[in-house]
Design a protein around this motif. Structure first.
Motif: not given
Length: 268
Positions: A2-21
């Motif tokens: 478990p870690n709350d330092a970042a999240t990874l989500e798919t914005l649309q097919p082929g494109i992802a967002l890695l966000r530091l949190t």
């Protein structure tokens, strides 16, 4: 783990967002945070359909680099051995190397301050957009260590020229967003509310092209920044171009051009 330092989500097919949190820490990172980020990269870079990775942060920080407090013991001392410090350094530098070495296009949406190794993460991206409140800080030279960390001494002079890079790295002065745009460190400066949408717009443009085209364009650009001569650069380009002519996607593009329609690329 478990870690709350970042999240990874798919914005649309082929494109992802890695966000530091870790907004309250300006997204500064500890060793466990770095290990978690590597695990997230393991996940997203293993996805063969991923074309573009956008990296950003929450709050007023893009990434403030190393969380120094995480290294201190109860007496405020730094008990780490040389081996432990090298492990920490390699985890940070390893993020930079992975962003550079992947065929996935990387866009940094620099929402706030980027300090030290956090600045290095932004420099390792292929494209950088900045919010108006963003600022770049070399950082480390102000605390008794070198300004050259995590690829900064490699990337910065290639992006803005050696003369400017020497001045910034030796003085340690911050670079505000407007100056970053003027010297070519970022491609565009936008209001914070528009930053991610601009990054996504660029990501869509990249993802619309054939996978071979974008992956090898990225590879050619980075390799030819170090080309020993024009002849060597052209030789590398020629090989990549000829291989591209043999792909099904090139044949599809030709047919689409002839029939005045949009190409449908498959990555073959």
């Amino acid at each position: 783990m478990p870690n709350d330092a970042a999240t990874l989500e798919t914005l649309q097919p082929g494109i992802a967002l890695l966000r530091l949190t870790r907004a309250t820490r300006l997204n500064a990172l500890s060793l466990p945070d770095l290990q978690f980020l590597h695990a997230l990269l393991d996940t997203c870079l293993a996805d063969a359909s991923l074309r573009v990775l956008v990296i950003s942060g929450e709050g007023e920080g893009f990434c403030a680099g190393l969380n120094l407090k995480s290294l201190l013991d109860e007496n405020g001392q730094l008990p780490a051995t040389v081996r432990e410090n090298m492990d920490l350094q390699q985890h940070f530098a390893g993020l930079v190397q992975r962003l550079r070495e992947t065929s996935v296009a990387v866009i940094a949406a620099v929402n706030g301050v980027a300090v030290g190794a956090g600045m290095a993460l932004a420099l390792a991206a292929d494209v950088r957009f900045a919010a108006q409140q963003a600022a770049f800080h070399v950082g480390a030279i102000k605390i008794g260590i070198t300004a050259g960390e995590c690829g900064i001494s490699y990337h910065l002079p290639r992006l803005i020229g050696a003369g400017r890079a020497f001045e910034l790295m030796l003085s340690g002065r911050p670079v505000a967003a407007d100056e970053a745009l003027r010297i070519g460190l970022v491609s565009e400066v936008l209001p914070a509310a528009e930053l991610l949408e601009r990054a996504l717009q660029c990501a869509r443009q990249i993802a619309a092209h054939a996978p071979y085209a974008t992956a090898h364009t990225k590879r050619l650009m980075w390799q030819n920044l170090d080309a020993p001569s024009l002849a060597a650069a052209i030789e590398l380009e020629n090989h990549a171009q000829v291989l591209g002519l043999m792909t099904e996607d090139f044949q599809e593009a030709v047919q689409a051009f002839l029939h005045k329609r949009s190409p449908v690329f498959t990555g073959r």
